[in-house]
Design a protein around this motif. Structure first.
Motif, PDB file in Angstrom:
ATOM      1  N   VAL A 240     -16.067  21.527 -28.921  1.00 22.14           N
ATOM      2  CA  VAL A 240     -17.157  21.539 -29.909  1.00 22.14           C
ATOM      3  C   VAL A 240     -18.099  22.714 -29.645  1.00 22.14           C
ATOM      4  O   VAL A 240     -18.560  23.380 -30.579  1.00 22.14           O
ATOM      5  CB  VAL A 240     -17.927  20.204 -29.883  1.00 22.14           C
ATOM      6  N   ALA A 241     -18.358  22.970 -28.368  1.00 22.29           N
ATOM      7  CA  ALA A 241     -19.270  24.078 -28.043  1.00 22.29           C
ATOM      8  C   ALA A 241     -18.684  25.412 -28.478  1.00 22.29           C
ATOM      9  O   ALA A 241     -19.409  26.364 -28.750  1.00 22.29           O
ATOM     10  CB  ALA A 241     -19.571  24.088 -26.548  1.00 22.29           C
ATOM     11  N   ALA A 242     -17.354  25.482 -28.560  1.00 17.77           N
ATOM     12  CA  ALA A 242     -16.698  26.729 -28.951  1.00 17.77           C
ATOM     13  C   ALA A 242     -16.599  26.887 -30.472  1.00 17.77           C
ATOM     14  O   ALA A 242     -16.132  27.904 -30.970  1.00 17.77           O
ATOM     15  CB  ALA A 242     -15.297  26.798 -28.335  1.00 17.77           C
ATOM     16  N   LEU A 243     -17.054  25.877 -31.206  1.00 14.26           N
ATOM     17  CA  LEU A 243     -16.959  25.907 -32.676  1.00 14.26           C
ATOM     18  C   LEU A 243     -17.789  27.024 -33.295  1.00 14.26           C
ATOM     19  O   LEU A 243     -17.431  27.556 -34.341  1.00 14.26           O
ATOM     20  CB  LEU A 243     -17.483  24.586 -33.252  1.00 14.26           C
ATOM     21  N   HIS A 244     -18.942  27.297 -32.681  1.00 12.57           N
ATOM     22  CA  HIS A 244     -19.864  28.286 -33.257  1.00 12.57           C
ATOM     23  C   HIS A 244     -20.132  29.402 -32.254  1.00 12.57           C
ATOM     24  O   HIS A 244     -20.106  29.171 -31.053  1.00 12.57           O
ATOM     25  CB  HIS A 244     -21.200  27.618 -33.607  1.00 12.57           C
ATOM     26  N   ASP A 245     -20.440  30.576 -32.781  1.00  9.69           N
ATOM     27  CA  ASP A 245     -20.875  31.644 -31.884  1.00  9.69           C
ATOM     28  C   ASP A 245     -22.398  31.616 -31.778  1.00  9.69           C
ATOM     29  O   ASP A 245     -23.064  30.742 -32.349  1.00  9.69           O
ATOM     30  CB  ASP A 245     -20.328  33.008 -32.336  1.00  9.69           C
ATOM     31  N   ASP A 247     -24.567  33.342 -33.090  1.00  6.76           N
ATOM     32  CA  ASP A 247     -25.264  33.562 -34.360  1.00  6.76           C
ATOM     33  C   ASP A 247     -25.114  32.382 -35.319  1.00  6.76           C
ATOM     34  O   ASP A 247     -25.480  32.482 -36.490  1.00  6.76           O
ATOM     35  CB  ASP A 247     -24.718  34.816 -35.052  1.00  6.76           C
ATOM     36  N   GLY A 248     -24.527  31.288 -34.825  1.00  6.14           N
ATOM     37  CA  GLY A 248     -24.366  30.129 -35.692  1.00  6.14           C
ATOM     38  C   GLY A 248     -23.196  30.265 -36.656  1.00  6.14           C
ATOM     39  O   GLY A 248     -23.050  29.451 -37.569  1.00  6.14           O
ATOM     40  N   ARG A 249     -22.385  31.297 -36.462  1.00  2.00           N
ATOM     41  CA  ARG A 249     -21.190  31.421 -37.312  1.00  2.00           C
ATOM     42  C   ARG A 249     -20.062  30.577 -36.732  1.00  2.00           C
ATOM     43  O   ARG A 249     -19.956  30.406 -35.519  1.00  2.00           O
ATOM     44  CB  ARG A 249     -20.720  32.881 -37.358  1.00  2.00           C
ATOM     45  N   VAL A 250     -19.207  30.062 -37.589  1.00  2.00           N
ATOM     46  CA  VAL A 250     -18.044  29.317 -37.122  1.00  2.00           C
ATOM     47  C   VAL A 250     -17.107  30.302 -36.429  1.00  2.00           C
ATOM     48  O   VAL A 250     -16.758  31.350 -36.992  1.00  2.00           O
ATOM     49  CB  VAL A 250     -17.343  28.610 -38.300  1.00  2.00           C
ATOM     50  N   ALA A 251     -16.723  29.975 -35.191  1.00  2.00           N
ATOM     51  CA  ALA A 251     -16.005  30.948 -34.349  1.00  2.00           C
ATOM     52  C   ALA A 251     -14.489  30.794 -34.414  1.00  2.00           C
ATOM     53  O   ALA A 251     -13.771  31.333 -33.580  1.00  2.00           O
ATOM     54  CB  ALA A 251     -16.498  30.821 -32.911  1.00  2.00           C
ATOM     55  N   ILE A 252     -14.003  30.071 -35.412  1.00  2.82           N
ATOM     56  CA  ILE A 252     -12.562  29.877 -35.543  1.00  2.82           C
ATOM     57  C   ILE A 252     -11.947  31.095 -36.233  1.00  2.82           C
ATOM     58  O   ILE A 252     -12.330  31.408 -37.362  1.00  2.82           O
ATOM     59  CB  ILE A 252     -12.276  28.598 -36.364  1.00  2.82           C
ATOM     60  N   PRO A 253     -11.020  31.766 -35.569  1.00  2.28           N
ATOM     61  CA  PRO A 253     -10.433  32.962 -36.183  1.00  2.28           C
ATOM     62  C   PRO A 253      -9.805  32.645 -37.539  1.00  2.28           C
ATOM     63  O   PRO A 253      -9.056  31.666 -37.659  1.00  2.28           O
ATOM     64  CB  PRO A 253      -9.363  33.393 -35.165  1.00  2.28           C
ATOM     65  N   GLY A 254     -10.141  33.422 -38.535  1.00  2.00           N
ATOM     66  CA  GLY A 254      -9.567  33.242 -39.870  1.00  2.00           C
ATOM     67  C   GLY A 254     -10.358  32.297 -40.757  1.00  2.00           C
ATOM     68  O   GLY A 254     -10.064  32.169 -41.943  1.00  2.00           O
ATOM     69  N   PHE A 255     -11.371  31.630 -40.188  1.00  2.00           N
ATOM     70  CA  PHE A 255     -12.105  30.626 -40.976  1.00  2.00           C
ATOM     71  C   PHE A 255     -12.777  31.236 -42.199  1.00  2.00           C
ATOM     72  O   PHE A 255     -12.833  30.621 -43.260  1.00  2.00           O
ATOM     73  CB  PHE A 255     -13.140  29.938 -40.081  1.00  2.00           C
ATOM     74  N   TYR A 256     -13.295  32.464 -42.044  1.00  2.00           N
ATOM     75  CA  TYR A 256     -14.042  33.076 -43.152  1.00  2.00           C
ATOM     76  C   TYR A 256     -13.153  33.866 -44.109  1.00  2.00           C
ATOM     77  O   TYR A 256     -13.661  34.463 -45.056  1.00  2.00           O
ATOM     78  CB  TYR A 256     -15.162  33.978 -42.609  1.00  2.00           C
ATOM     79  N   ASP A 257     -11.841  33.845 -43.852  1.00  2.00           N
ATOM     80  CA  ASP A 257     -10.945  34.621 -44.722  1.00  2.00           C
ATOM     81  C   ASP A 257     -11.159  34.237 -46.186  1.00  2.00           C
ATOM     82  O   ASP A 257     -11.084  33.057 -46.544  1.00  2.00           O
ATOM     83  CB  ASP A 257      -9.470  34.357 -44.365  1.00  2.00           C
ATOM     84  N   GLY A 258     -11.408  35.240 -47.026  1.00  2.00           N
ATOM     85  CA  GLY A 258     -11.504  35.015 -48.464  1.00  2.00           C
ATOM     86  C   GLY A 258     -12.852  34.526 -48.952  1.00  2.00           C
ATOM     87  O   GLY A 258     -13.067  34.401 -50.163  1.00  2.00           O
ATOM     88  N   VAL A 259     -13.787  34.233 -48.031  1.00  2.00           N
ATOM     89  CA  VAL A 259     -15.088  33.686 -48.456  1.00  2.00           C
ATOM     90  C   VAL A 259     -15.769  34.623 -49.456  1.00  2.00           C
ATOM     91  O   VAL A 259     -15.917  35.819 -49.202  1.00  2.00           O
ATOM     92  CB  VAL A 259     -16.011  33.475 -47.233  1.00  2.00           C
ATOM     93  N   ALA A 260     -16.154  34.058 -50.602  1.00  2.00           N
ATOM     94  CA  ALA A 260     -16.882  34.848 -51.604  1.00  2.00           C
ATOM     95  C   ALA A 260     -18.311  35.028 -51.103  1.00  2.00           C
ATOM     96  O   ALA A 260     -19.053  34.059 -50.988  1.00  2.00           O
ATOM     97  CB  ALA A 260     -16.872  34.126 -52.946  1.00  2.00           C
TER      98      ALA A 260
END
Lengths: 464, 464
Positions: A240-245, A247-260
């Motif tokens: 769970v601690a590794a979920l966010h960086d 800066d509060g961004r989700v740290a899962i690689p690829g999670f933000y792919d395609g985000v508008a």
């Protein structure tokens, strides 16, 4: 677009005010609580009542659609214009549970009008908002002199929304040929506040997962073994601690792919809203705001994807202490998704990331619940502009734009029917959805009537 | 030191074998289960039985000491040598719950002898180990021809050890003037295995804390608010993830202050034990060993301080999902402490560290349970060497040294009385403490008798 003069609509609405409120009160008296089996018969009665009322309103087609759960109501009023676009209205006729002893000042199923408000379970969520469509379409016809609406008008009013719409998507898929539409109007949301009419342009999607980690075969003694074997509760915490960086961004690689990403004009429109953080925090019952760096609070809840822990657990949680290394631990995480994110792809990257977090000697099981897609209508979409215009005429005010942080069955309609979803929600935060003393502001209820009276003409022109 | 020739002790022990076993069986028939109120009378009967038996053995002073819970037994046999040191033996006469249907092959409170073992609840933990002292002191007197022991011999046998010794420390503090001793012998542990006689040199201490983090006043909707307010479940996970560094060391500043590092000779002695990691992992019911870098598994559990999560919890943990940001989350952490660590100081640094981990907008409450000090007797301590010599004479083997990873009331005796604690535990892992079919190996039981027969002379010489 001036075929429904604002003043004529207002006059027509005024004239039918008393009968309309009497009818709504009659509907509110039916305790259509879908979550409580004892009310199954009431939910059916509610569907039958609505179906009859829609027939009385003039819909040539009214049907009760069965599901494995509670019935939905479908109605269709074809336009007399062969080139008219088709619009599907979504709402629900079931309500949340309610009991006098929960803190209601009056019987939740015996509506009363007091200080310009009607109190009763379902007054705002969602019977009131479904019901303003009935008088709205009659006003539309009356002031235009038409015998049929300017659009092919369909209504689908489900009976299980307050129980999580378990059969809704299957119903829409099964009846897709009857539900084809050029646009979907969802009347089950709200606006900013009493003095700030707004149109919601989208909702976030949702992917939910549960991650279970397995350590020792059973709880073992933390004295005899502590410090020398993997502890699944520690492992789940590290995950769970590794979920966010930082800066509060989700740290899962690829999670933000395609985000508008938010456009400048969307950010500017959000910033026009009379947002007060102290007030928002009171609503959030929280002490402070925090989240992804570089975004405002509204941007964070409306336009950014998130990862939130809904539950975490493992080992001994009772009073006092128990010196064990727990056998297992779990975490439930929900991801809110925004336009551009594909729930299937999100599940893939979450799974890959979670598996990479599991330490040696710890077993795991990762499961996902069915996901909900995000939906978002671009600000320049003609149908969205038509909704804003219709609402602006009813309110006599500039209409601003919001989004919803939550997720809903609207996405299923967008998905299955391939039509843009527009939100026409005329309710305010103080209406008390799901709470005691739910109410609807009568002024707003009739603004809803007026908006829908203007809407079909606006949409017919916009979608032509 | 040769005043109790090994063969004479053995002969005496053989001669009294049958009567000794009959007596022990009679004691095991008393179901002195301190955790079950229905057995309160049995625990008292057990104390009375033991007190009478000690009187019959020859102790001039036998007393039943009341506590707010179950009674303890005190006995005192002053030496006839005015310069003799004083030794206090600790054990307990209460037992763990047991029922035939838990998997016992025979009635747990109807002891039977089968294949050189006596089966029955308390056979090893701890009645058998208390009882070998009675025949041991008689053998000591018989073969030396003395009329009183070579040491001032005191016994304190408590009645609530299996219930967490809630009144033990207060009892010791209250009766400290009667309990003064130059050394404490604890007979409530075990040895490595059937073929590896060992002496335990210390136990870890224990500090336990519960950390509760508070976010929103109540659970709030993760759609409406997710991504924009602090989540206490995420915060508690981050706190736990920060407990250890990448080398598995506890990352709390000041935690290791004062820790007595293992000496080369201690590490060499541990390494002499026939340790097999695969076997140990089966006992630990775990898939792999892991822990602080630079230490072996035995060193990790015996000689290194730890931080283990005993429980973690927050939000929704039931079936399915619930899209909330939980209102609160908690973690229960126990710290095992080693010689040189001060529990008060550990509590201070843990509190300071935990408070520094709490993010803005999250409330916290940190509570500590009463701590247990670590205890450790240096390998070169004359009393420890005396115990090892006495045991070596009984077993005819080299005696190795172990420690215990757990924590126990022995530390209270060390604390209050200011005397070194020695562990004389003659039981093996297969004896099934707290499990069905608890047993004692008769051969080992009589090795216990012989060891104690030699012990008082050895200790008198060592402590003079």
């Amino acid at each position: 677009m001036s075929d429904t003069p604002d003043s004529a609509v207002r006059t027509y609405t005024e004239q039918h005010r008393t009968a309309f409120l009497d009818d709504l009160a009659a509907w509110l008296r039916i305790p259509s609580v879908s979550a409580q089996p004892v009310h199954d018969g009431d939910v059916r009665r509610s569907a039958e009542w609505l179906s009859a009322k829609l027939e009385e309103t003039g819909f040539p087609v009214t049907e009760i659609w069965e599901t494995p759960g509670a019935p939905a109501v479908f109605a269709h009023w074809p336009s007399d214009d062969p080139d008219a676009p088709t619009v599907l209205v979504y709402g629900h006729h079931d309500v949340q549970p309610a009991a006098r002893e929960d803190g209601w000042d009056t019987d939740p199923f015996e509506p009363v009008i007091r200080d310009g408000r009607m109190y009763g379970r379902g007054a705002a969520d969602d019977k009131g908002q479904v019901f303003f469509h009935t008088l709205g379409v009659r006003a539309h016809l009356a002031v235009t002199g038409r015998t049929a609406p300017a659009v092919n008008l369909k209504l689908l009013i489900e009976g299980e929304e307050e129980s999580g719409s378990p059969n809704f998507r299957a119903l829409v898929e099964e009846r897709a040929d009857r539900l084809t539409a050029d646009a979907v109007i969802v009347s089950d949301t709200g606006m900013w506040d009493e003095s700030t009419p707004t149109v919601c342009t989208g909702m976030r999607g949702l992917a939910e997962c549960e991650i279970e980690l397995h350590g020792p075969e059973q709880d073992i003694h933390s004295g005899s073994f502590g410090g020398a074997v993997p502890n699944p509760a520690t492992a789940v915490a590290r995950l769970v601690a590794a979920l966010h960086d930082a800066d509060g961004r989700v740290a899962i690689p690829g999670f933000y792919d395609g985000v508008a990403e938010l456009t400048d004009s969307e950010r500017a429109l959000f910033a026009e809203l009379p947002f007060d953080e102290a007030t928002w925090l009171r609503t959030a019952k929280s002490r402070s705001a925090s989240g992804e760096a570089g975004y405002s609070t509204l941007e964070r809840v409306w336009a950014r994807p998130t990862a939130e822990v809904n539950g975490i657990g493992g080992g001994y949680q009772g009073a006092g202490s128990k010196t064990i290394i727990p056998s297992s631990a779990l975490v439930k995480i929900s991801f809110r998704l925004v336009a551009g994110q594909d729930p299937d792809r999100v599940q893939q990257v979450v799974r890959a990331w979670a598996e990479a977090q599991v330490p040696a000697g710890v077993g795991h099981r990762i499961t996902f619940a069915p996901a909900t897609r995000p939906c978002l209508t671009p600000l320049d979409h003609p149908a969205l502009q038509a909704v804003a215009r219709a609402m602006g005429r009813a309110f006599g005010q500039k209409i601003l734009f919001t989004r919803e942080g939550g997720s809903g069955p609207a996405a299923d309609l967008q998905d299955v029917l391939g039509a843009p979803v527009l939100f026409l929600g005329i309710s305010v935060p103080s209406d008390g959805w799901h709470a005691p003393n739910e109410k609807v502001e009568l002024d707003l209820l009739f603004k809803g009537v007026e908006t829908t009276a203007h809407l079909w003409g606006e949409l017919a022109a916009a979608l032509r």
